[in-house]
Design a protein around this motif. Structure first.
Motif, PDB file in Angstrom:
ATOM      1  N   LYS A 275       1.913  22.024  30.840  1.00  0.00           N
ATOM      2  CA  LYS A 275       0.894  21.603  31.791  1.00  0.00           C
ATOM      3  C   LYS A 275      -0.387  22.371  31.390  1.00  0.00           C
ATOM      4  N   PRO A 276      -1.854  21.828  31.590  1.00  0.00           N
ATOM      5  CA  PRO A 276      -2.973  22.592  31.475  1.00  0.00           C
ATOM      6  C   PRO A 276      -3.333  23.535  32.608  1.00  0.00           C
ATOM      7  N   TYR A 277      -2.440  23.713  33.529  1.00  0.00           N
ATOM      8  CA  TYR A 277      -2.888  24.505  34.716  1.00  0.00           C
ATOM      9  C   TYR A 277      -1.733  25.390  35.133  1.00  0.00           C
ATOM     10  N   GLY A 278      -1.953  26.290  36.156  1.00  0.00           N
ATOM     11  CA  GLY A 278      -1.096  27.174  36.569  1.00  0.00           C
ATOM     12  C   GLY A 278      -1.511  27.631  37.955  1.00  0.00           C
ATOM     13  N   PHE A 279      -0.658  28.398  38.651  1.00  0.00           N
ATOM     14  CA  PHE A 279      -1.085  28.937  39.997  1.00  0.00           C
ATOM     15  C   PHE A 279      -0.831  30.375  40.203  1.00  0.00           C
ATOM     16  N   ILE A 280      -1.771  31.072  40.743  1.00  0.00           N
ATOM     17  CA  ILE A 280      -1.452  32.517  40.890  1.00  0.00           C
ATOM     18  C   ILE A 280      -1.352  32.772  42.246  1.00  0.00           C
ATOM     19  N   THR A 281      -0.628  33.673  42.746  1.00  0.00           N
ATOM     20  CA  THR A 281      -0.635  34.039  44.303  1.00  0.00           C
ATOM     21  C   THR A 281      -1.269  35.311  44.333  1.00  0.00           C
ATOM     22  N   SER A 282      -2.308  35.435  45.310  1.00  0.00           N
ATOM     23  CA  SER A 282      -3.345  36.488  45.136  1.00  0.00           C
ATOM     24  C   SER A 282      -2.743  37.418  45.829  1.00  0.00           C
ATOM     25  N   ASP A 283      -2.552  39.021  45.655  1.00  0.00           N
ATOM     26  CA  ASP A 283      -2.286  39.872  46.225  1.00  0.00           C
ATOM     27  C   ASP A 283      -3.269  40.017  47.567  1.00  0.00           C
ATOM     28  N   GLU A 284      -4.478  39.983  47.423  1.00  0.00           N
ATOM     29  CA  GLU A 284      -5.364  40.233  48.531  1.00  0.00           C
ATOM     30  C   GLU A 284      -5.107  39.427  49.836  1.00  0.00           C
ATOM     31  N   THR A 285      -4.635  38.005  49.568  1.00  0.00           N
ATOM     32  CA  THR A 285      -4.831  37.038  50.626  1.00  0.00           C
ATOM     33  C   THR A 285      -3.654  36.360  50.500  1.00  0.00           C
ATOM     34  N   GLY A 286      -2.665  36.190  49.543  1.00  0.00           N
ATOM     35  CA  GLY A 286      -1.463  35.575  49.537  1.00  0.00           C
ATOM     36  C   GLY A 286      -1.735  33.985  49.027  1.00  0.00           C
ATOM     37  N   ALA A 287      -3.170  33.721  49.071  1.00  0.00           N
ATOM     38  CA  ALA A 287      -3.371  32.264  48.928  1.00  0.00           C
ATOM     39  C   ALA A 287      -3.006  32.048  47.572  1.00  0.00           C
ATOM     40  N   GLU A 288      -2.581  30.573  47.192  1.00  0.00           N
ATOM     41  CA  GLU A 288      -2.638  30.152  45.699  1.00  0.00           C
ATOM     42  C   GLU A 288      -3.930  30.048  45.177  1.00  0.00           C
ATOM     43  N   VAL A 289      -4.121  30.560  43.992  1.00  0.00           N
ATOM     44  CA  VAL A 289      -5.242  30.164  43.232  1.00  0.00           C
ATOM     45  C   VAL A 289      -5.006  29.361  41.905  1.00  0.00           C
ATOM     46  N   ILE A 290      -5.606  28.374  41.334  1.00  0.00           N
ATOM     47  CA  ILE A 290      -5.417  27.304  40.244  1.00  0.00           C
ATOM     48  C   ILE A 290      -6.106  28.265  39.224  1.00  0.00           C
ATOM     49  N   PHE A 291      -5.529  28.177  37.962  1.00  0.00           N
ATOM     50  CA  PHE A 291      -5.954  28.386  36.751  1.00  0.00           C
ATOM     51  C   PHE A 291      -5.950  27.345  35.710  1.00  0.00           C
ATOM     52  N   TYR A 292      -6.780  27.251  34.852  1.00  0.00           N
ATOM     53  CA  TYR A 292      -6.693  26.262  33.770  1.00  0.00           C
ATOM     54  C   TYR A 292      -6.662  26.934  32.255  1.00  0.00           C
ATOM     55  N   THR A 293      -5.686  26.484  31.497  1.00  0.00           N
ATOM     56  CA  THR A 293      -5.610  27.235  30.488  1.00  0.00           C
ATOM     57  C   THR A 293      -6.682  27.394  29.339  1.00  0.00           C
ATOM     58  N   VAL A 294      -7.584  26.403  29.532  1.00  0.00           N
ATOM     59  CA  VAL A 294      -8.829  26.348  28.761  1.00  0.00           C
ATOM     60  C   VAL A 294      -9.730  27.665  29.145  1.00  0.00           C
TER      61      VAL A 294
END
Length: 98
Positions: A13-32
């Motif tokens: 997939k050209p993307y993934g998700f990070i769980t923020s240490d500060e907020t616990g929210a999911e943040v998307i990232f793109y491999t580009v």
């Protein structure tokens, strides 16, 4: 810079998700937005640092992603993942090789 843990990533997939240490929210990232030499080092559970940026459509995503280095741990893989590859499982107890 923010820090977090990759909770989903597959090279298919050209993307993934990070769980923020500060907020616990999911943040998307793109491999580009990931340096090509880091793409093969990213997997679920890896600690990363990143910058949260908003694109011209108003979508927030993680950029400038780097593997988080814990200064208290000398092994970079262990620092990034929390997994100590030098530890072995033997006779129902964890032992550190000498």
């Amino acid at each position: 810079m923010s820090t977090g843990t990759i909770n989903f990533f597959t090279s298919a997939k050209p993307y993934g998700f990070i769980t923020s240490d500060e907020t616990g929210a999911e943040v998307i990232f793109y491999t580009v937005n990931v340096a090509s030499d880091l793409t093969n080092k990213l997997s679920q559970g890896v600690k990363v640092s990143y910058e949260l940026k908003t694109d011209n459509k108003g979508v927030k995503s993680a950029q400038n992603i780097q593997i988080f280095k814990n200064e208290n741990i000398s092994d970079p893989y262990e620092a990034a993942t929390g997994i100590d590859l030098g530890t072995t499982y033997s006779n129902e107890t964890w032992t550190k090789p000498s």
